[in-house]
Design a protein around this motif. Structure first.
Motif, PDB file in Angstrom:
ATOM      1  N   PHE A 221       0.817  -1.219   0.000  1.00 11.66           N
ATOM      2  CA  PHE A 221       0.000   0.000   0.000  1.00 11.66           C
ATOM      3  C   PHE A 221       0.846   1.262   0.000  1.00 11.66           C
ATOM      4  O   PHE A 221       0.407   2.315  -0.466  1.00 11.66           O
ATOM      5  CB  PHE A 221      -0.979  -0.025   1.166  1.00 11.66           C
ATOM      6  CG  PHE A 221      -2.029  -1.082   1.045  1.00 11.66           C
ATOM      7  CD1 PHE A 221      -2.637  -1.340  -0.169  1.00 11.66           C
ATOM      8  CD2 PHE A 221      -2.410  -1.853   2.142  1.00 11.66           C
ATOM      9  CE1 PHE A 221      -3.611  -2.323  -0.306  1.00 11.66           C
ATOM     10  CE2 PHE A 221      -3.374  -2.840   2.016  1.00 11.66           C
ATOM     11  CZ  PHE A 221      -3.980  -3.071   0.799  1.00 11.66           C
TER      12      PHE A 221
ATOM     13  N   VAL B 118      -8.236   2.629   0.825  1.00 11.44           N
ATOM     14  CA  VAL B 118      -8.112   1.218   0.435  1.00 11.44           C
ATOM     15  C   VAL B 118      -9.448   0.515   0.620  1.00 11.44           C
ATOM     16  O   VAL B 118     -10.146   0.736   1.620  1.00 11.44           O
ATOM     17  CB  VAL B 118      -7.040   0.504   1.293  1.00 11.44           C
ATOM     18  CG1 VAL B 118      -7.062  -0.998   1.039  1.00 11.44           C
ATOM     19  CG2 VAL B 118      -5.658   1.056   0.992  1.00 11.44           C
TER      20      VAL B 118
ATOM     21  N   ALA C 151      -3.017  -1.920   5.493  1.00  9.93           N
ATOM     22  CA  ALA C 151      -3.442  -0.539   5.276  1.00  9.93           C
ATOM     23  C   ALA C 151      -3.143   0.313   6.506  1.00  9.93           C
ATOM     24  O   ALA C 151      -2.662   1.448   6.393  1.00  9.93           O
ATOM     25  CB  ALA C 151      -4.928  -0.498   4.954  1.00  9.93           C
TER      26      ALA C 151
ATOM     27  N   VAL D 149      -8.883   2.774   5.413  1.00  6.42           N
ATOM     28  CA  VAL D 149      -9.364   1.555   4.767  1.00  6.42           C
ATOM     29  C   VAL D 149     -10.840   1.314   5.056  1.00  6.42           C
ATOM     30  O   VAL D 149     -11.312   1.557   6.169  1.00  6.42           O
ATOM     31  CB  VAL D 149      -8.513   0.333   5.208  1.00  6.42           C
ATOM     32  CG1 VAL D 149      -8.555   0.139   6.716  1.00  6.42           C
ATOM     33  CG2 VAL D 149      -8.950  -0.937   4.491  1.00  6.42           C
TER      34      VAL D 149
END
Length: 219
Positions: A152, A168, A179, A186
């Motif tokens: 990420f 995300v 994340a 996220v």
């Protein structure tokens, strides 16, 4: 949360219903070789890199012999990938609608998946959505699999954005942890495993399908 400038999509279990295909292939081949494999065992491996799964399977079934376990791995993964190559994989609900919304809003998108690039490319092409993503970050692009945040971090860099300006979409525990480690907000859309209270606390929101994400982004 503040306005999102870029979206990072997981793939397996988030964009595509691939986990059920992997699980079915594992069950069929495990029975062939007399290995006590179950859906519950498969669920333990969701969100983990192939290499880590294979190493764990060799440990679990060491009594059955290394050759037998390797045949199980090769044949089950091969069976699943054969289905992927023919396009026999359903998109998860809401994928087309969400991608259309993001395209309309001109919000850039990438895929960040622990799967290998050839499989990612095949699935996206068969589904007709490859052109909806500006880039792909795959298992070949990272040294460490989720829950390591590397994938990420790379994804936000590819988008040219600060982590906090991205969002995300993930379905698994390891994806959520990755994340968090990358300091990227996220949203969880669970697939096979429901979120724990601990995981919910690490997310911006939890939704049952991607359909619900549009209203969240509009809020």
């Amino acid at each position: 949360m503040k306005k999102v400038k870029g979206i990072i999509f997981d793939m397996d279990g988030l964009l595509f219903d691939t986990e059920s295909i992997y699980c079915e292939a594992n069950l069929v081949v495990a029975e062939k070789y007399g290995l006590p494999f179950t859906k519950e065992i498969y669920a333990r491996f969701i969100g983990i890199s192939d290499e880590e799964v294979w190493a764990e399977l060799h440990k679990m079934y060491a009594d059955h012999g290394e050759e037998t376990v390797q045949k199980f791995i090769d044949e089950s993964w091969g069976m699943a990938h054969d289905r992927f190559k023919t396009g026999e994989v359903d998109l998860k609900p809401g994928v087309h609608e969400l991608l259309a919304y993001l395209e309309e809003k001109e919000i850039p998108r990438v895929v960040a998946s622990s799967n290998v690039r050839p499989i990612i490319e095949i699935l996206l092409e068969h589904a007709g959505i490859r052109d909806k993503f500006s880039d792909i970050i795959s298992a070949e692009d990272v040294k460490f699999a989720k829950p390591d945040p590397e994938i990420f971090v790379i994804a936000s860099n590819r988008l040219g954005l600060a982590p906090e300006d991205c969002l995300v979409f993930e379905d698994s525990k390891n994806g959520i942890l990755a994340a968090e480690g990358a300091e990227v907000p996220v949203v969880m859309v669970p697939d096979i495993l429901p979120p724990t209270t601990e995981l919910k606390e690490k997310t911006e929101a939890v939704f049952s399908t991607l359909h619900e994400v549009i209203d969240f982004l509009e809020a």
